[in-house]
Design a protein around this motif. Structure first.
Motif, mmCIF file in Angstrom:
data_model
loop_
_atom_site.group_PDB
_atom_site.id
_atom_site.type_symbol
_atom_site.label_atom_id
_atom_site.label_comp_id
_atom_site.label_asym_id
_atom_site.label_seq_id
_atom_site.Cartn_x
_atom_site.Cartn_y
_atom_site.Cartn_z
ATOM 1 N N ASN A 189 83.500 16.454 35.175
ATOM 2 C CA ASN A 189 82.368 16.590 34.251
ATOM 3 C C ASN A 189 82.797 17.268 32.947
ATOM 4 O O ASN A 189 82.060 18.033 32.345
ATOM 5 N N GLY A 190 84.012 16.972 32.545
ATOM 6 C CA GLY A 190 84.555 17.514 31.308
ATOM 7 C C GLY A 190 85.570 16.549 30.732
ATOM 8 O O GLY A 190 85.964 15.569 31.377
ATOM 9 N N PRO A 191 86.008 16.800 29.504
ATOM 10 C CA PRO A 191 86.931 15.882 28.835
ATOM 11 C C PRO A 191 88.340 15.951 29.409
ATOM 12 O O PRO A 191 88.792 16.988 29.887
ATOM 13 N N LEU A 192 89.014 14.827 29.329
ATOM 14 C CA LEU A 192 90.397 14.710 29.790
ATOM 15 C C LEU A 192 91.265 14.307 28.599
ATOM 16 O O LEU A 192 91.202 13.162 28.149
ATOM 17 N N LEU A 193 92.022 15.248 28.079
ATOM 18 C CA LEU A 193 92.924 14.957 26.969
ATOM 19 C C LEU A 193 94.139 14.223 27.517
ATOM 20 O O LEU A 193 94.830 14.725 28.404
ATOM 21 N N VAL B 298 94.782 4.531 35.119
ATOM 22 C CA VAL B 298 95.187 5.920 35.347
ATOM 23 C C VAL B 298 93.981 6.788 35.691
ATOM 24 O O VAL B 298 94.029 7.594 36.621
ATOM 25 N N PHE B 299 92.877 6.615 34.977
ATOM 26 C CA PHE B 299 91.764 7.566 35.050
ATOM 27 C C PHE B 299 90.584 7.084 35.886
ATOM 28 O O PHE B 299 89.695 7.870 36.196
ATOM 29 N N GLY B 300 90.562 5.821 36.228
ATOM 30 C CA GLY B 300 89.525 5.320 37.112
ATOM 31 C C GLY B 300 88.132 5.584 36.591
ATOM 32 O O GLY B 300 87.820 5.372 35.411
ATOM 33 N N ALA B 301 87.268 6.104 37.468
ATOM 34 C CA ALA B 301 85.862 6.315 37.118
ATOM 35 C C ALA B 301 85.668 7.368 36.041
ATOM 36 O O ALA B 301 84.595 7.438 35.432
ATOM 37 N N ALA B 302 86.690 8.193 35.783
ATOM 38 C CA ALA B 302 86.584 9.250 34.773
ATOM 39 C C ALA B 302 86.974 8.774 33.381
ATOM 40 O O ALA B 302 86.990 9.577 32.437
ATOM 41 N N VAL B 303 87.256 7.482 33.213
ATOM 42 C CA VAL B 303 87.808 7.000 31.948
ATOM 43 C C VAL B 303 86.865 7.224 30.775
ATOM 44 O O VAL B 303 87.305 7.373 29.627
ATOM 45 N N GLY B 304 85.561 7.294 31.030
ATOM 46 C CA GLY B 304 84.614 7.503 29.945
ATOM 47 C C GLY B 304 84.717 8.863 29.293
ATOM 48 O O GLY B 304 84.223 9.052 28.176
ATOM 49 N N ASN B 305 85.352 9.812 29.967
ATOM 50 C CA ASN B 305 85.525 11.157 29.404
ATOM 51 C C ASN B 305 86.937 11.397 28.880
ATOM 52 O O ASN B 305 87.282 12.533 28.545
ATOM 53 N N VAL B 306 87.733 10.347 28.800
ATOM 54 C CA VAL B 306 89.115 10.491 28.337
ATOM 55 C C VAL B 306 89.158 10.552 26.814
ATOM 56 O O VAL B 306 88.486 9.787 26.115
ATOM 57 N N VAL B 307 89.966 11.490 26.313
ATOM 58 C CA VAL B 307 90.220 11.636 24.877
ATOM 59 C C VAL B 307 91.702 11.332 24.659
ATOM 60 O O VAL B 307 92.549 12.211 24.796
ATOM 61 N N PRO B 308 92.054 10.089 24.370
ATOM 62 C CA PRO B 308 93.461 9.738 24.198
ATOM 63 C C PRO B 308 94.023 10.367 22.927
ATOM 64 O O PRO B 308 93.406 10.279 21.863
ATOM 65 N N ALA C 265 93.128 0.753 14.548
ATOM 66 C CA ALA C 265 93.644 -0.176 15.549
ATOM 67 C C ALA C 265 93.700 0.476 16.927
ATOM 68 O O ALA C 265 93.298 -0.128 17.937
ATOM 69 N N PHE C 266 94.192 1.717 16.988
ATOM 70 C CA PHE C 266 94.218 2.422 18.269
ATOM 71 C C PHE C 266 92.800 2.628 18.793
ATOM 72 O O PHE C 266 92.532 2.445 19.994
ATOM 73 N N ALA C 267 91.884 3.026 17.932
ATOM 74 C CA ALA C 267 90.508 3.270 18.355
ATOM 75 C C ALA C 267 89.872 2.002 18.920
ATOM 76 O O ALA C 267 89.186 2.048 19.948
ATOM 77 N N ASP C 268 90.110 0.875 18.272
ATOM 78 C CA ASP C 268 89.558 -0.394 18.758
ATOM 79 C C ASP C 268 90.139 -0.753 20.124
ATOM 80 O O ASP C 268 89.410 -1.216 21.022
ATOM 81 N N GLU C 269 91.441 -0.562 20.286
ATOM 82 C CA GLU C 269 92.072 -0.865 21.567
ATOM 83 C C GLU C 269 91.513 0.025 22.676
ATOM 84 O O GLU C 269 91.275 -0.436 23.805
ATOM 85 N N ILE C 270 91.294 1.307 22.359
ATOM 86 C CA ILE C 270 90.773 2.243 23.356
ATOM 87 C C ILE C 270 89.341 1.890 23.726
ATOM 88 O O ILE C 270 88.984 1.856 24.913
ATOM 89 N N ARG C 271 88.516 1.573 22.725
ATOM 90 C CA ARG C 271 87.127 1.191 23.019
ATOM 91 C C ARG C 271 87.098 -0.022 23.940
ATOM 92 O O ARG C 271 86.324 -0.078 24.900
#
Length: 280
Positions: free
Chosen positions: A216-220, A237-247, A269-275
């Motif tokens: 329930n917190g961000p994952l850098l 890598v992050f599975g169900a927690a991917v919505g809280n990932v900060v690449p 470009a990176f932001a689009d790929e991550i989204r």
């Protein structure tokens, strides 16, 4: 008690509005040379101002690496202070990558350096090392809560050496890294939309399904770009927690400088790929 919204709330809003990308500000000597700048305070300041001016309205988080400023002494720290102030004034969250960790009054002093609202280096969040025991971080946890700031605790880092500590198994059968994640889940219990106490978890680590990353917190997530991970790796890598990932991307964006339009294009470009990867 701070009147500022908690870091987790502000980070969630920034990620939703701008995408989850975090761009490092890492002015190491080789990168300064690549930009045609001197390995000196003038080069340091030109580099940092260029990154902030180019990307402050585009990315959710900047992550200055304190060591690259500290190596120039007091003049380098002055540049870091201005960089933090300029980035925050432009509306970008600042995560200070200082990886501080100690005990007692020393840990409290580190916390005050970066997490006290009237401090010259006050940042929205700070990376910390828990390897003197998670309890040693308590002064930073308490001050972060009071000031509306956040922490990112080293849990499962991308460097190969990290495993000898983070994957070591305790007497209770749980690894050290898993224990850190469990502590963070406790800190974030009940927080909405997201807690303010995050973990550093490398995007290069492959299948982490044996770890409970839903804290329930961000994952850098360092490791995107130059270290070999891609945006497409994030769901695996992050599975169900991917919505809280900060690449976090540093060289993959910064290597396109000093041209501001090239920096913006690389970050976009990176932001689009991550989204796309997170939504997919």
């Amino acid at each position: 008690m701070s009147t500022v919204s908690p870091f987790g709330t502000r980070l969630r809003a920034a990620m939703d509005a701008r995408g989850p990308l975090c761009v490092g500000i890492d002015p190491h000597a080789a990168l300064l040379a690549r930009w045609g700048l001197g390995d000196d305070v003038a080069g340091l300041e030109r580099f940092s101002r260029t990154v902030v001016d180019a990307l402050a309205d585009q990315v959710a988080v900047f992550k200055p690496q304190a060591a690259f400023f500290e190596r120039f002494g007091s003049r380098g720290i002055a540049v870091l202070e201005r960089t933090v102030a300029d980035a925050r004034a432009a509306g970008t969250l600042v995560l200070m990558d200082a990886k501080r960790g100690d005990i007692g009054s020393t840990m409290a002093a580190y916390a005050e350096t970066f997490l006290r609202p009237d401090a010259p280096l006050f940042s929205d969040a700070l990376t910390v090392s828990p390897y003197l025991g998670y309890g040693s971080l308590r002064p930073a946890v308490e001050l972060a809560r009071e000031s509306g700031a956040g922490l990112f605790v080293l849990a499962l880092t991308s460097n190969p050496e990290g495993g000898e500590v983070q994957r070591a198994v305790r007497e209770d059968g749980r690894s050290v890294g898993a224990t850190m994640l469990a502590h963070l889940a406790e800190e974030n219990a009940g927080a909405a939309p997201m807690g303010s106490f995050g973990a550093v978890v490398g995007a290069t680590l492959g299948d982490l399904s044996s770890f409970d990353l839903e804290i329930n917190g961000p994952l850098l997530a360092p490791g995107i770009g130059a270290q070999g991970a891609t945006a497409a790796d994030l769901p695996k890598v992050f599975g169900a927690a991917v919505g809280n990932v900060v690449p976090n991307v540093s060289r993959g964006v910064l290597g396109h400088g000093p041209d501001a339009s090239a920096l913006r294009a690389a970050a976009a470009a990176f932001a689009d790929e991550i989204r796309a990867a997170v939504a997919g």
